[in-house]
Design a protein around this motif. Structure first.
Motif, PDB file in Angstrom:
ATOM      1  N   ASP A   5     -12.648  -2.187  -0.016  1.00 47.87           N
ATOM      2  CA  ASP A   5     -12.300  -1.030   0.810  1.00 47.87           C
ATOM      3  C   ASP A   5     -10.951  -1.199   1.510  1.00 47.87           C
ATOM      4  N   GLN A   6     -10.394  -2.411   1.501  1.00 47.79           N
ATOM      5  CA  GLN A   6      -9.083  -2.650   2.101  1.00 47.79           C
ATOM      6  C   GLN A   6      -7.941  -2.490   1.096  1.00 47.79           C
ATOM      7  N   ALA A   7      -8.238  -1.953  -0.078  1.00 46.66           N
ATOM      8  CA  ALA A   7      -7.213  -1.846  -1.116  1.00 46.66           C
ATOM      9  C   ALA A   7      -6.056  -0.941  -0.693  1.00 46.66           C
ATOM     10  N   HIS A   8      -6.379   0.111   0.070  1.00 43.71           N
ATOM     11  CA  HIS A   8      -5.315   1.030   0.485  1.00 43.71           C
ATOM     12  C   HIS A   8      -4.311   0.346   1.414  1.00 43.71           C
ATOM     13  N   ILE A   9      -4.746  -0.709   2.123  1.00 47.26           N
ATOM     14  CA  ILE A   9      -3.819  -1.439   2.996  1.00 47.26           C
ATOM     15  C   ILE A   9      -2.709  -2.084   2.173  1.00 47.26           C
ATOM     16  N   VAL A  10      -3.075  -2.596   1.008  1.00 43.27           N
ATOM     17  CA  VAL A  10      -2.085  -3.230   0.121  1.00 43.27           C
ATOM     18  C   VAL A  10      -1.046  -2.207  -0.322  1.00 43.27           C
ATOM     19  N   ILE A  11      -1.487  -1.019  -0.704  1.00 42.82           N
ATOM     20  CA  ILE A  11      -0.563   0.002  -1.202  1.00 42.82           C
ATOM     21  C   ILE A  11       0.309   0.539  -0.075  1.00 42.82           C
ATOM     22  N   ILE A  12      -0.257   0.707   1.114  1.00 46.02           N
ATOM     23  CA  ILE A  12       0.544   1.162   2.252  1.00 46.02           C
ATOM     24  C   ILE A  12       1.618   0.134   2.594  1.00 46.02           C
ATOM     25  N   ALA A  13       1.238  -1.148   2.583  1.00 45.97           N
ATOM     26  CA  ALA A  13       2.231  -2.199   2.842  1.00 45.97           C
ATOM     27  C   ALA A  13       3.329  -2.198   1.785  1.00 45.97           C
ATOM     28  N   LEU A  14       2.960  -2.006   0.534  1.00 41.06           N
ATOM     29  CA  LEU A  14       3.946  -1.935  -0.540  1.00 41.06           C
ATOM     30  C   LEU A  14       4.861  -0.729  -0.359  1.00 41.06           C
ATOM     31  N   PHE A  15       4.282   0.407  -0.016  1.00 39.89           N
ATOM     32  CA  PHE A  15       5.068   1.626   0.193  1.00 39.89           C
ATOM     33  C   PHE A  15       6.085   1.440   1.323  1.00 39.89           C
ATOM     34  N   LEU A  16       5.643   0.860   2.424  1.00 41.43           N
ATOM     35  CA  LEU A  16       6.546   0.642   3.551  1.00 41.43           C
ATOM     36  C   LEU A  16       7.626  -0.370   3.204  1.00 41.43           C
ATOM     37  N   TRP A  17       7.253  -1.420   2.512  1.00 39.58           N
ATOM     38  CA  TRP A  17       8.225  -2.453   2.127  1.00 39.58           C
ATOM     39  C   TRP A  17       9.335  -1.868   1.258  1.00 39.58           C
ATOM     40  N   LYS A  18       8.983  -0.920   0.415  1.00 33.79           N
ATOM     41  CA  LYS A  18       9.959  -0.331  -0.486  1.00 33.79           C
ATOM     42  C   LYS A  18      10.853   0.701   0.189  1.00 33.79           C
ATOM     43  N   ASN A  19      10.346   1.438   1.165  1.00 29.29           N
ATOM     44  CA  ASN A  19      11.048   2.616   1.678  1.00 29.29           C
ATOM     45  C   ASN A  19      11.666   2.449   3.061  1.00 29.29           C
TER      46      ASN A  19
END
Length: 325
Positions: free
Chosen positions: A184-198
């Motif tokens: 259920d914490q998978a979305h945290i990984v994608i949010i962190a990736l999104f922020l790191w990129k943008n």
């Protein structure tokens, strides 16, 4: 004296004659002004010829495909082409997979976009000050833009693997291991990736906007003994309104493009929390279900248009406020 008087009369007469000639020329030229109209039309025609190649490209590669999508969304299938109206849209909205994908997409954008705007603005404010290593920090935040997407996905898989670096660090503090991409914490990984990129790109936009705030406004704030928070809230933020809207718009668009990273890390059917609209449409495309695919694409486009219109309405309101100040 008589000779001087005659000379003055002669000069005055010559001046009156020249003035009369100039006025007569102006009066004779004014009726002929419409002769310049064909020249303007010619210039407009030449300008239009320069625009034609771009218009053809837009029509061929954007207008025509969108028209085809609209057509597919209103028929039963591409071969029979029987008109069914809004039946495809009703079936898509009643589909549980579509509802789940839409909900996860909205949740991701609602979390990631505000974080991207606020954090990048905070970074820009910090780097606006002359701190040590300012250039190094700026380069560090911009570096994700130069890294290929395949390398980014590989790095994130290594970091958030069950036996990855993040779990090892958490284990030092006594925390249990988590299979990040299958929990259920998978979305945290994608949010962190999104922020790191943008964050880096957004930060540069905000730094440029902060540097363009009128110095006289800041000087008035200093003379009024305003503190740093008051100066930012009442002066700088007003001039940042258009940039905030632009950054929010770009972040919103990028949040709908995060499917690429999720797909490379998790495949066609990821964990439920990572299942977004692009997964739904990609799977429909693989099954050649063009009707549901087209209907889902149009629904997604309508939502995007509404959000963009709302952002532009906000920018128009605050932009006029700044212009009138």
């Amino acid at each position: 004296m008589k000779a001087i008087g005659k000379l003055n009369d002669l000069l005055s007469a010559n001046a009156r004659q020249k003035t009369a000639k100039i006025n007569s020329k102006n009066h004779t030229k004014s009726p002929s002004q419409p002769k310049y109209l064909p020249v303007r039309l010619k210039d407009m025609a030449i300008s239009f010829l320069f625009i034609v190649p771009s218009l053809i490209g837009v029509v061929l590669f954007f207008g025509a495909p969108f028209a085809v999508v609209v057509f597919y969304s209103l028929v039963d299938n591409p071969t029979k082409c029987n008109f069914v109206g809004t039946l495809n849209f009703t079936r898509v909205m009643d589909n549980s997979a579509f509802q789940k994908a839409a909900l996860h997409t909205i949740e991701f954008s609602a979390i990631a976009v505000p974080l991207a705007v606020v954090l990048s603005l905070l970074l820009a404010i910090v780097l606006e000050n002359k701190i040590p290593g300012r250039s190094a920090f700026r380069s560090m935040f911009l570096s994700p833009m130069m890294v290929p997407i395949a390398s980014i996905v590989l790095i994130w898989q290594v970091l958030f693997h069950y036996n990855g670096l993040v779990n090892q660090v958490m284990g030092v503090f006594g925390a249990d291991k988590i299979d990040w991409l299958k929990s259920d914490q998978a979305h945290i990984v994608i949010i962190a990736l999104f922020l790191w990129k943008n964050l880096g790109y957004n930060m540069i936009l905000f730094m440029a906007a902060l540097s363009s705030v009128p110095e006289d406004q800041l000087e008035v704030a200093r003379l009024e003994n305003a503190n740093a928070w008051q100066t930012f809230w009442y002066v700088k933020l007003r001039y940042l309104s258009s940039t905030i809207v632009f950054v929010a718009l770009m972040s919103l668009i990028n949040s709908f493009k995060v499917f690429r990273e999720i797909y490379l890390m998790t495949g066609d059917y990821p964990y439920d929390t990572l299942y977004i609209l692009q997964h739904y449409m990609n799977n429909k495309f693989r099954n050649l279900d063009y009707q549901d695919l087209s209907a889902a694409a149009i629904l997604m486009s309508v939502i995007m248009v509404i959000l963009v219109a709302a952002l532009f309405a906000i920018e128009e309101r605050f932009g006029k406020d700044v212009e009138n100040s």
